[in-house]
Design a protein around this motif. Structure first.
Motif, PDB file in Angstrom:
ATOM      1  N   SER A 144       0.830  -1.211   0.000  1.00  0.00           N
ATOM      2  CA  SER A 144       0.000   0.000   0.000  1.00  0.00           C
ATOM      3  C   SER A 144       0.861   1.256   0.000  1.00  0.00           C
ATOM      4  N   ASN A 145       1.966   1.222   0.740  1.00  0.00           N
ATOM      5  CA  ASN A 145       2.865   2.370   0.760  1.00  0.00           C
ATOM      6  C   ASN A 145       3.596   2.546  -0.566  1.00  0.00           C
ATOM      7  N   ASP A 146       3.855   1.449  -1.247  1.00  0.00           N
ATOM      8  CA  ASP A 146       4.422   1.548  -2.592  1.00  0.00           C
ATOM      9  C   ASP A 146       3.472   2.322  -3.504  1.00  0.00           C
ATOM     10  N   ILE A 147       2.195   1.978  -3.417  1.00  0.00           N
ATOM     11  CA  ILE A 147       1.195   2.667  -4.232  1.00  0.00           C
ATOM     12  C   ILE A 147       1.112   4.145  -3.835  1.00  0.00           C
ATOM     13  N   LYS A 148       1.209   4.423  -2.521  1.00  0.00           N
ATOM     14  CA  LYS A 148       1.167   5.811  -2.052  1.00  0.00           C
ATOM     15  C   LYS A 148       2.331   6.615  -2.609  1.00  0.00           C
ATOM     16  N   SER A 149       3.507   6.005  -2.698  1.00  0.00           N
ATOM     17  CA  SER A 149       4.664   6.720  -3.235  1.00  0.00           C
ATOM     18  C   SER A 149       4.497   7.045  -4.715  1.00  0.00           C
ATOM     19  N   MET A 150       3.631   6.273  -5.418  1.00  0.00           N
ATOM     20  CA  MET A 150       3.373   6.550  -6.828  1.00  0.00           C
ATOM     21  C   MET A 150       2.223   7.523  -7.023  1.00  0.00           C
ATOM     22  N   LEU A 151       1.134   7.307  -6.295  1.00  0.00           N
ATOM     23  CA  LEU A 151      -0.097   8.065  -6.528  1.00  0.00           C
ATOM     24  C   LEU A 151      -0.323   9.195  -5.538  1.00  0.00           C
ATOM     25  N   GLY A 152       0.362   9.152  -4.396  1.00  0.00           N
ATOM     26  CA  GLY A 152       0.172  10.194  -3.394  1.00  0.00           C
ATOM     27  C   GLY A 152      -0.860   9.853  -2.347  1.00  0.00           C
ATOM     28  N   TYR A 153      -1.495   8.695  -2.474  1.00  0.00           N
ATOM     29  CA  TYR A 153      -2.483   8.261  -1.487  1.00  0.00           C
ATOM     30  C   TYR A 153      -2.479   6.739  -1.426  1.00  0.00           C
ATOM     31  N   THR A 154      -2.836   6.210  -0.262  1.00  0.00           N
ATOM     32  CA  THR A 154      -2.861   4.756  -0.092  1.00  0.00           C
ATOM     33  C   THR A 154      -4.189   4.190  -0.573  1.00  0.00           C
TER      34      THR A 154
END
Length: 552
Positions: free
Chosen positions: A449-459
Motif C-alpha cells: 500500500s505504501n508503494d502505491i502511495k509513493s506513486m499516486l500520493g495516497y494509499t
C-alpha cells in the motif's frame, strides 16, 4: 547500495516488512534509479490500448455469451459482476501497480518482493510459451477465413464443395428446410473439414500431417508479431492503435448487421432471459469466477510487463478501473453480436435457439502475449540481452513457430485444446493464487500500500486491502477447489480425449508449475544466512558427539 540490493546480499528469503512509522512514504524505490534508461510508452493511450488489446480477445467475443446463456442468461450477470468487483479487478489493479512500481518483468520482480517465490516468474514464462504455441494458430485459422473470403461465392455458403458430406444442409435463402440431429451447416463443415480437416485424424494418437495452408498463414502472423515487438514499446505501442481498435469497428458492424436479420430478437431474448433458479447452482458461480479471471488476465505476466514501461507517477488505479470496465462491457455487448446471429440461424432452421447453441465442444480461448517473456528474460539478464533485443526476439519467435507446428496438423485442434486446458488453465490459477498470497502476506499489504502511495500520493482504500489480503485469494482458491472436486471430461467435436492424453496434460501442467518448488529448494539451500545456520548447527552436533562417552 539500494535497499533491495541489500536484501539479496544478506540472504533474506523475503523483502523486509514496512518500517514502524505509520506515515512511511519514503520507500527507496531503487528500481527507479536502476532503470532510468528503461523504455517508456510514447503516449498514455499507447499503454491503455495495449492493455485493452491484451485483455479483450476471443474469450470476450464468444466465451462470455456462451457461458452467460448456459448459466442463467441475464441472471448470470449478478455473479459475474460480484466476481469482477471482489476478485478480478483487485488482481488486475495489483499487477498494474506491481509492474509500474518495480519497473521490471515477471522474473526479476521477485527480487524486490520475496526472492523465494522467484520460481513464479519462470513458471509464468513457460505458460506464456505454451500460449504462444496455440494462440497464434487460432489467429491463423482466422487469417485462412479472411483469405477464403476473396472469392465470388463464399465457400461456407454452399454444399457443393469437395469437403462437404451428405449431411450438409444449406438453409441460405431457402424455405421449409428440414433440420435433424445429423444435419450440418455449410459453415460448420467448412470449419471442421476444410480449415481444420479433423475428419482426417482419429485423435491425438494420429494427428496426421501439417496443413501447408495454415503453416503459411502462421508464418505470416509470426512475421508481423516479430516486427511489432522487435524494437520494444516504440513499435508495439503503434501497432495496438490498429489491433486494439479494429475489433471494435468489426463488432459494431456485425452488431448492426445482426440486428437487421430475421429472427435476431429471438437470440437477444434467449441471451438476456434470466433464469433465477440457476443462481442456486455452485457451478454458475465457478464459471463466473473463471470467466472474469481469464477475461482480465492477471498472472500471465503481460500486465506486469506493459505497466513496467509507465512513468512512475502514472495513475495506475484509474487505468485499472477504466480498462476493466471496457473489458467487461465488451463481453456484454459481444453477446448481442453473437446471439442476434444465433437467433437468425434458429429462424432459418426452424428450431429453438438453444438447439443452435447447444454444442459445448468449443475452444475457450485465453490470452497471448510474448511481451511477457521478452520483458521478463531481458530484465533478468540485462548485461547479455540489452543490446541484442532484435536477435533475442527473433530466436523466441522461431521457437514459438516450431512449437506451433503440431497445432497445424489435421488433429491440431485437439492439441490446441490439450494445451489450453492443461498447459494454461489450471496452472495459471494456482500461480496467481501464490502471487496474490506472496504480495499480500509475505511482502506485506502495508508495504504494498505504501508503494502505491509513493506513486499516486495516497494509499489504497480499505476495500482494496481486504480484497488483496482475503477476498481475492479466496476467489482463486474457490476456483481451484471447485475444479478439483468437479473435474469435467475433456471433449471436442464429439471426440473424447483418452486417459493417456489426460496424463500427458498433467505432465504439461507440471512442467511449468514445478519451477516454483524447485526454486524454493534452491533458494533455501543456497541462501548464505541459511547455509551458515545449517553449517553452524552441523558443527554443534559434531561437537556434541565428540563429547559423548563411548558408553552413552
Amino acid at each position: 547500495m539500494p535497499h533491495q540490493e541489500q536484501v539479496m546480499v544478506h540472504g533474506n528469503l523475503c523483502a523486509p516488512g514496512p518500517p514502524n512509522n505509520a506515515g512511511y512514504n519514503s520507500n527507496p524505490v531503487p528500481v527507479i534509479i536502476q532503470t532510468e534508461s528503461r523504455d517508456k510508452w510514447s503516449k498514455k493511450m499507447d499503454f491503455l490500448l495495449s492493455v485493452i488489446g491484451f485483455a479483450v480477445d476471443l474469450g470476450n467475443v464468444w466465451r462470455f455469451p456462451y457461458i452467460c446463456y448456459q448459466n442463467g442468461g441475464g441472471a448470470f450477470l449478478i455473479p459475474y459482476v460480484l466476481m469482477a468487483v471482489f476478485g478480478g479487478v483487485p488482481l488486475f489493479y495489483m499487477e498494474l501497480a506491481l509492474g509500474q512500481f518495480h519497473r521490471t518483468g515477471a522474473i526479476s520482480i521477485w527480487k524486490h518482493i520475496c526472492p523465494i517465490f522467484k520460481g513464479i516468474g519462470f513458471a509464468i514464462c513457460i505458460i506464456a510459451l505454451y500460449v504462444s504455441f496455440y494462440y497464434n494458430t487460432i489467429i491463423a485459422w482466422a487469417l485462412f477465413y479472411f483469405y477464403s473470403s476473396f472469392s465470388s461465392t463464399l465457400p461456407w455458403t454452399s454444399c457443393d464443395n469437395a469437403w462437404n458430406t451428405e449431411n450438409c444442409t444449406n438453409y441460405f435463402g431457402k424455405d421449409n428446410v428440414t433440420w435433424t440431429n445429423y444435419s450440418r451447416s455449410p459453415a460448420e463443415e467448412f470449419y471442421t473439414r476444410n480449415v481444420l480437416a479433423v475428419h482426417e485424424s482419429s485423435g491425438l494418437g494420429d494427428v496426421g500431417y501439417i496443413r501447408w495452408q495454415l503453416m503459411l498463414c502462421l508464418f505470416l502472423i509470426f512475421t508481423i508479431v516479430y516486427f511489432s515487438l522487435w524494437k520494444g514499446v516504440k513499435t508495439s505501442g503503434k501497432v495496438v492503435w490498429v489491433t486494439a481498435t479494429l475489433p471494435y469497428v468489426v463488432l459494431l458492424i456485425l452488431m448492426i448487421r445482426g440486428a437487421t436479420l430475421p429472427g435476431a430478437w429471438k437470440g437477444v431474448v434467449f441471451y438476456l432471459n434470466p433464469k433465477w433458479e440457476k443462481l442456486k447452482e455452485t457451478s454458475v458461480w465457478v464459471d463466473a469466477a473463471a470467466q472474469i479471471f481469464f477475461s482480465l488476465g492477471p498472472g500471465f505476466g503481460v500486465l506486469l510487463a506493459l505497466s513496467s514501461y509507465n512513468p512512475f507517477n502514472n495513475n495506475c488505479y484509474r487505468d485499472a478501473i477504466v480498462t476493466s470496465l471496457v473489458n467487461c462491457l465488451t463481453s456484454f455487448v459481444s453477446g448481442f453480436v453473437i446471439f442476434t446471429v444465433l437467433g437468425y440461424m434458429a429462424e432459418q432452421r426452424n428450431v429453438n435457439v438453444e438447439d443452435v447453441a447447444r454444442d459445448k465442444g468449443e475452444l475457450s480461448f485465453f490470452f497471448g502475449g510474448l511481451e511477457a517473456i521478452i520483458t521478463a528474460v531481458m530484465d533478468e539478464y540485462p548485461d547479455t540481452l540489452s543490446h541484442r533485443r532484435e536477435l533475442f526476439v527473433l530466436g523466441l519467435v522461431v521457437v514459438c513457430f516450431l512449437g506451433s507446428l503440431s497445432t497445424l496438423t489435421n488433429g491440431g485442434a485437439y492439441v490446441v485444446k490439450l494445451l489450453e486446458e492443461f498447459g494454461v488453465g489450471s496452472p495459471i490459477i494456482a500461480i496467481v493464487f501464490l502471487e496474490a498470497t506472496a504480495v499480500s502476506w509475505f511482502y506485506g499489504i502495508n508495504r504494498f500500500s505504501n508503494d502505491i502511495k509513493s506513486m499516486l500520493g495516497y494509499t489504497p482504500g480499505l476495500f482494496w486491502k481486504v480484497c488483496w489480503v482475503a477476498i481475492s485469494p479466496a476467489f482463486l482458491a474457490y476456483i481451484i477447489i471447485s475444479s478439483l472436486l468437479n473435474p469435467q471430461p475433456l471433449t471436442l467435436f464429439d471426440y473424447e480425449f483418452p486417459d493417456w492424453s489426460i496424463t500427458v496434460g498433467y505432465i504439461i501442467g507440471a512442467s511449468s508449475f514445478m519451477w516454483i518448488p524447485i526454486y524454493m529448494v534452491y533458494k533455501l539451500v543456497w541462501t548464505p544466512a541459511l547455509r551458515h545456520l545449517l553449517t553452524k548447527g552441523s558443527s554443534a552436533v559434531n561437537e556434541c558427539h565428540q563429547n559423548e562417552s563411548p558408553n552413552s
